[in-house]
Design a protein around this motif. Sequence first.
Motif, PDB file in Angstrom:
ATOM      1  N   LEU A   1       0.793  -1.228   0.000  1.00  0.00           N
ATOM      2  CA  LEU A   1       0.000   0.000   0.000  1.00  0.00           C
ATOM      3  C   LEU A   1       0.824   1.275   0.000  1.00  0.00           C
ATOM      4  CD1 LEU A   1      -2.698  -1.046   2.638  1.00  0.00           C
ATOM      5  CD2 LEU A   1      -3.083  -0.761   0.183  1.00  0.00           C
ATOM      6  N   LEU A   2       2.011   1.242   0.601  1.00  0.00           N
ATOM      7  CA  LEU A   2       2.738   2.473   0.855  1.00  0.00           C
ATOM      8  C   LEU A   2       4.104   2.462   0.181  1.00  0.00           C
ATOM      9  CD1 LEU A   2       2.022   2.883   4.679  1.00  0.00           C
ATOM     10  CD2 LEU A   2       0.783   3.923   2.774  1.00  0.00           C
ATOM     11  N   PRO A   3       4.528   3.591  -0.406  1.00  0.00           N
ATOM     12  CA  PRO A   3       5.913   3.715  -0.869  1.00  0.00           C
ATOM     13  C   PRO A   3       6.852   3.782   0.321  1.00  0.00           C
ATOM     14  CG  PRO A   3       4.752   5.801  -1.114  1.00  0.00           C
ATOM     15  CD  PRO A   3       3.723   4.792  -0.707  1.00  0.00           C
TER      16      PRO A   3
ATOM     17  N   ARG B   1       6.487   4.196   4.513  1.00  0.00           N
ATOM     18  CA  ARG B   1       6.368   2.859   5.076  1.00  0.00           C
ATOM     19  C   ARG B   1       6.851   2.778   6.518  1.00  0.00           C
ATOM     20  NH1 ARG B   1       8.618  -1.116   0.906  1.00  0.00           N
ATOM     21  NH2 ARG B   1       7.090   0.019  -0.340  1.00  0.00           N
ATOM     22  N   GLY B   2       7.802   3.622   6.914  1.00  0.00           N
ATOM     23  CA  GLY B   2       8.263   3.602   8.294  1.00  0.00           C
ATOM     24  C   GLY B   2       7.155   3.956   9.268  1.00  0.00           C
TER      25      GLY B   2
ATOM     26  N   VAL C   1      12.367  -5.530  13.490  1.00  0.00           N
ATOM     27  CA  VAL C   1      11.508  -6.299  12.583  1.00  0.00           C
ATOM     28  C   VAL C   1      11.378  -5.606  11.238  1.00  0.00           C
ATOM     29  CG1 VAL C   1       9.153  -7.110  12.203  1.00  0.00           C
ATOM     30  CG2 VAL C   1      10.249  -7.493  14.391  1.00  0.00           C
ATOM     31  N   THR C   2      11.256  -4.277  11.215  1.00  0.00           N
ATOM     32  CA  THR C   2      11.135  -3.571   9.942  1.00  0.00           C
ATOM     33  C   THR C   2      12.472  -3.434   9.235  1.00  0.00           C
ATOM     34  OG1 THR C   2      11.334  -1.429  11.069  1.00  0.00           O
ATOM     35  CG2 THR C   2       9.113  -2.267  10.660  1.00  0.00           C
ATOM     36  N   TRP C   3      13.582  -3.531   9.957  1.00  0.00           N
ATOM     37  CA  TRP C   3      14.902  -3.491   9.315  1.00  0.00           C
ATOM     38  C   TRP C   3      15.079  -4.613   8.296  1.00  0.00           C
ATOM     39  CZ3 TRP C   3      19.240  -6.708   9.241  1.00  0.00           C
ATOM     40  CH2 TRP C   3      20.409  -6.134   8.752  1.00  0.00           C
ATOM     41  N   PRO C   4      14.732  -5.881   8.606  1.00  0.00           N
ATOM     42  CA  PRO C   4      14.869  -6.918   7.570  1.00  0.00           C
ATOM     43  C   PRO C   4      13.908  -6.745   6.415  1.00  0.00           C
ATOM     44  CG  PRO C   4      13.861  -7.839   9.540  1.00  0.00           C
ATOM     45  CD  PRO C   4      14.378  -6.483   9.899  1.00  0.00           C
ATOM     46  N   TRP C   5      12.801  -5.989   6.580  1.00  0.00           N
ATOM     47  CA  TRP C   5      11.948  -5.706   5.423  1.00  0.00           C
ATOM     48  C   TRP C   5      12.770  -4.991   4.359  1.00  0.00           C
ATOM     49  CZ3 TRP C   5       6.869  -3.269   7.783  1.00  0.00           C
ATOM     50  CH2 TRP C   5       6.213  -4.246   8.538  1.00  0.00           C
TER      51      TRP C   5
END
Length: 490
Positions: free
Chosen positions: A222-224, A228-229, A464-468
């Motif tokens: 959904l988000l660029p 996204r952060g 968790v968002t770092w590996p994204w």
Amino acid sequence: MDPIFGDVPVQQRSPDLDGNDPDVWQDKTQPTNDLDGEVTSEGPGAHFRGQNPYESTSLRDEDLEKPQSHKSADEDELQDSTTASVVDWQDSPDNPHNWPWSKRIWQITVTGLMGLLVTFGSSVYTPGNAEVAVRFHVSDTAAVLGLSLYTLGLGFGPVLAAPISETLGRSVVYRTSIFVFMLFTLGAGFSQTFAALCACRFLAGMTGGPVLAVGGGTIADLLPVHYRGIGGATFLLAPFLGPALGPFIGGFAVQYKNWRWTQWVTLFAAVPILLCCFTTPETYQKIIAKRLAKRQRTPIPTTGPTGKAAVKFLLTVTLIRPLVMLFTEPIVTSFSAYTAFIFAVLFGFFDAFPIVFGGVYGFDLSQVGLVFLAIGLGCIVALVVIIFIDRKIYFKLYLQIKAEGGTKVAPEHRLYAAILGSLLIPTGLFWFAWTARKEVHWISPVLSAIPFACGNLLVFIRLVTWPWAEVKYSEAADQHIDRQACTMCS
């Protein structure tokens, strides 16, 4: 004018949908080379005409904006023959990045509510531990299995749900997961033996777990990257509010009804959320592109391995690779172990709070449940801190690097919030342990939960968002499995 970053000019993004850093942002009027080598100012969108969204398993914006290379006459003829099957994804209204903000916010809200429901179902059971032990003639320790097996199930569910979402789409996973989750929750409420209760709780966690795993993919759909952060942090707030609200509502349910009502209130919350789930469309871009091709009666290209190759890919890449990375990649091992530990400590509060506030301060079940709201307050504070750091530090650093001619911000700059959180966690734990005695007013240990919960979520979101962005889904899968296993052991 950018709605989030104020005076920063809105630019054309070209990030990786899997979460890579915004390496290249191009002005829409930036000169580019056309197919004949001439300089034009039509913008990067001009080069997307003719790109095929099926070329990879994950549609990438940077691929959409990449200038096409020189082609032979045969290649040009082949491209012309397949023009009807190509979707102009960049400008298509079906592209989730082009949806109205109201539609995207609603999608994120519903996804967050599903995550809140699943984690709420884990902790709402805890106020009924003592009554479950009496009802089924088991020890208090054995009664905790209802919580432990549920969290273990949360770790197993995403293993198969993630590849299913890549094949059939996100919506199928969400709707099926919540519906089956409701069935096993109903079974737990009607259980007449302790074995049946434990089995239903484990299966409820396993069927609800996919919601937590697929939610990150929906945010990426959904988000660029530059939104996204904040969007990811907002989504992850919901699953952390669930454990805070569960004992609060479950305490009143057990005190004034019985332990079975902990399951009934979960079902009462699940019904409207499931109905809302049916109002949200598919967001996975490859599935949307396939549906567009089918609607236009054009051939649907076959992507990825098929037959035995698909089974081999599932076993070696989807299931085995996360475990291999867990034991062979030091950064994956350390991040996974740390997030698993702090997640287990969080669930340890479900046992510690009743002992401290019920045993030391004489609170009843409903009053003990109110104490957990401090954890929810700490999570909200963490969201504010994440947004502030993302807005004031990371994004300004990105603009500075771009001005100096750089193209990428080192991924370690995403971890400032995690560094702060790693200091808040021991502070909150020491505060709680030092003041949890009758000579100190009860408000002091209650307040200690705020910095602990804030630090817990800060670390969790960034690790968790770092590996994204960097290692993608394999490390995220490792961390998810580790968290649930350590929670069960705690």
